[in-house]
Write an enzyme that holds these catalytic residues in place. Structure first.
Site, PDB file in Angstrom:
ATOM      1  N   SER A 150       6.383 -74.057  61.169  1.00  0.00           N
ATOM      2  CA  SER A 150       7.598 -73.401  60.679  1.00  0.00           C
ATOM      3  C   SER A 150       7.699 -71.981  61.239  1.00  0.00           C
ATOM      4  O   SER A 150       7.713 -71.798  62.451  1.00  0.00           O
ATOM      5  CB  SER A 150       7.605 -73.422  59.145  1.00  0.00           C
ATOM      6  OG  SER A 150       8.878 -73.115  58.639  1.00  0.00           O
ATOM      7  N   ASP A 175       7.067 -78.870  63.126  1.00  0.00           N
ATOM      8  CA  ASP A 175       8.290 -78.972  62.327  1.00  0.00           C
ATOM      9  C   ASP A 175       9.123 -77.703  62.273  1.00  0.00           C
ATOM     10  O   ASP A 175       9.525 -77.242  61.197  1.00  0.00           O
ATOM     11  CB  ASP A 175       7.968 -79.430  60.907  1.00  0.00           C
ATOM     12  CG  ASP A 175       9.099 -80.295  60.335  1.00  0.00           C
ATOM     13  OD1 ASP A 175       9.555 -81.195  61.050  1.00  0.00           O
ATOM     14  OD2 ASP A 175       9.527 -80.060  59.193  1.00  0.00           O
ATOM     15  N   HIS A 362       8.119 -81.368  55.098  1.00  0.00           N
ATOM     16  CA  HIS A 362       8.127 -80.238  56.022  1.00  0.00           C
ATOM     17  C   HIS A 362       6.713 -79.736  56.310  1.00  0.00           C
ATOM     18  O   HIS A 362       6.397 -79.388  57.451  1.00  0.00           O
ATOM     19  CB  HIS A 362       8.977 -79.109  55.447  1.00  0.00           C
ATOM     20  CG  HIS A 362       9.013 -77.874  56.284  1.00  0.00           C
ATOM     21  ND1 HIS A 362       9.332 -77.885  57.634  1.00  0.00           N
ATOM     22  CD2 HIS A 362       8.752 -76.565  55.975  1.00  0.00           C
ATOM     23  CE1 HIS A 362       9.281 -76.655  58.120  1.00  0.00           C
ATOM     24  NE2 HIS A 362       8.925 -75.837  57.140  1.00  0.00           N
TER      25      HIS A 362
END
Length: 399
Positions: A150, A175, A362
């Site tokens: 992220s 991700d 996530h």
């Protein structure tokens, strides 16, 4: 002949055991069994060999390490997370290939302390990463594979593009894609406001993270959430509190009554706790009866809502930056729908490897740490930068 006697005779003839009278013995033992989930926090030393505080000027960066030889995998966590989110992946990786894992608490997160915890611009964070590597290894750093999730994935790309690590041999981003990241910024504040602002215990923070879906793997949540919260009264991080505690809860084998949630039995029916343990839904996250270890409250280590001015800088232009990095690259995603146009074209041109793990959320590396560890190990073996151990079977996931 009574009705019960006739039923018993029919059952015997049919080769089946006689049915007990209604309410006598049917399912009673099963429904009295209650499976408890243990939300007790786990200390970092279950997964890492050591912690190391790296001095860079007036700043001190916390680093967790495991492994003794081979290339270094430098892990950068996402916004609001901490280095402990890499606990399970790091421990598993060192069992698969010869490598060293180093997970860093970025500025403003975990147990890192800096002169300005509010400066989270991409340039500052990527410079921090380069400075930590220099402080650790000097002018001759070992081969380093940079891995980020992220926000940490964006910072990994910025670090690689700026050539701040001269010995970088690989880049893995988990991700985060420019297109979807930029699209989600408008709803980010609403998401942050929807989270609890405080927790009555570490157990409740861990329970919330699992039940909300932030982390789908309980084992990971039990170590990861410790790095995400701090005490309200002393502002001490939960990791520091656990380090200093003489009565560590790591060895606790059973969960507390107040930390038990309703489970389902094998038939899919709810198994309710005894009446003495039941409470209304509004009381669900209330602590057990007050005790020394449950009177303090916890809050988030970092207020992500106050970092909004830096969000665009993390992600804007990220796809082209990623594609321009001249090292072997891999993108690990929770779904193919996250690909934007630039990355779709780049993937078709073979500019990077891609692996999709749709069974995860996530926090891919926390939800399915074994699969992510296998992917990373395969990546290293494929490029001949690490030696596989005897128990590692190369899978060569699809590109």
């Amino acid at each position: 002949m009574s009705a019960l006697e006739r039923q018993a005779l029919k059952s015997k003839i049919g080769g089946l055991p006689p049915m007990p009278p209604s309410g006598v013995g049917r399912g009673v033992p099963k429904r009295n069994l209650m499976r408890k989930k243990d939300y007790t926090a786990v200390h970092w030393d279950k997964y890492f060999d050591q912690k190391h505080d790296v001095q860079v000027g007036e700043n001190i960066f916390r680093l967790y390490e495991c492994g003794t030889s081979g290339p270094v995998l430098l892990f950068l966590h996402g916004g609001g997370f901490s280095a402990l989110s890499w606990s399970l992946v790091s421990s598993t990786l060192c069992q698969l290939v010869t490598c060293r894992c180093a997970a860093l608490d970025l500025r403003g997160h975990g147990d890192t302390s800096s002169t300005d915890d509010n400066d989270l611009c991409a340039e500052t964070l990527s410079s921090d990463v380069g400075d930590v590597v220099t402080s650790l290894y000097g002018d001759e750093p070992p081969p380093i594979i940079l891995i980020g999730h992220s926000m940490g994935g964006a910072i990994a790309v910025h670090t690689a593009e700026r050539k701040l690590i001269p010995s970088i041999i690989g880049l893995v981003v988990i991700d985060v894609v420019e297109g979807t990241a930029m699209d989600s910024l408008n709803s980010m504040q609403s998401f942050l406001r929807g989270r609890p602002s405080t927790f009555k215990s570490l157990e409740h923070a861990i329970e919330w993270s699992v039940r909300s879906g932030q982390i789908r793997n309980l084992d990971s949540a039990k170590v990861s959430m410790v790095g995400q919260v701090k005490r309200l009264d002393t502002q001490e991080t939960a990791t520091s509190e656990m380090d200093q505690s003489t009565e560590s809860e790591v060895s606790t084998s059973g969960s507390r009554v107040g930390d038990t949630i309703q489970e389902e039995d094998e038939d899919g029916e709810s198994v309710s706790p005894p009446e003495s343990q039941q409470s209304s839904s509004s009381d669900h996250f209330k602590s057990p009866k007050p005790s020394m270890e449950h009177t303090s409250q916890y809050t988030w280590r970092i207020d992500l809502g106050k970092t909004e001015k830096y969000w665009k800088g993390w992600f804007q232009g990220l796809s082209q930056r990623f594609l321009s990095c001249e090292v072997p690259k891999m993108l690990v995603l929770a779904g193919v729908d996250r690909l934007d146009k630039d990355l779709t074209i780049g993937q078709m041109q073979g500019k990077f490897q891609m692996q999709v793990l749709p069974q995860s959320g996530h926090a891919v590396h926390e939800d399915v740490p074994d699969k992510v560890a296998d992917i990373l190990a395969t990546f290293m073996v494929r490029y001949k930068v690490a030696e596989p151990r005897d128990n590692f079977q190369r899978s060569f996931p699809a590109c």
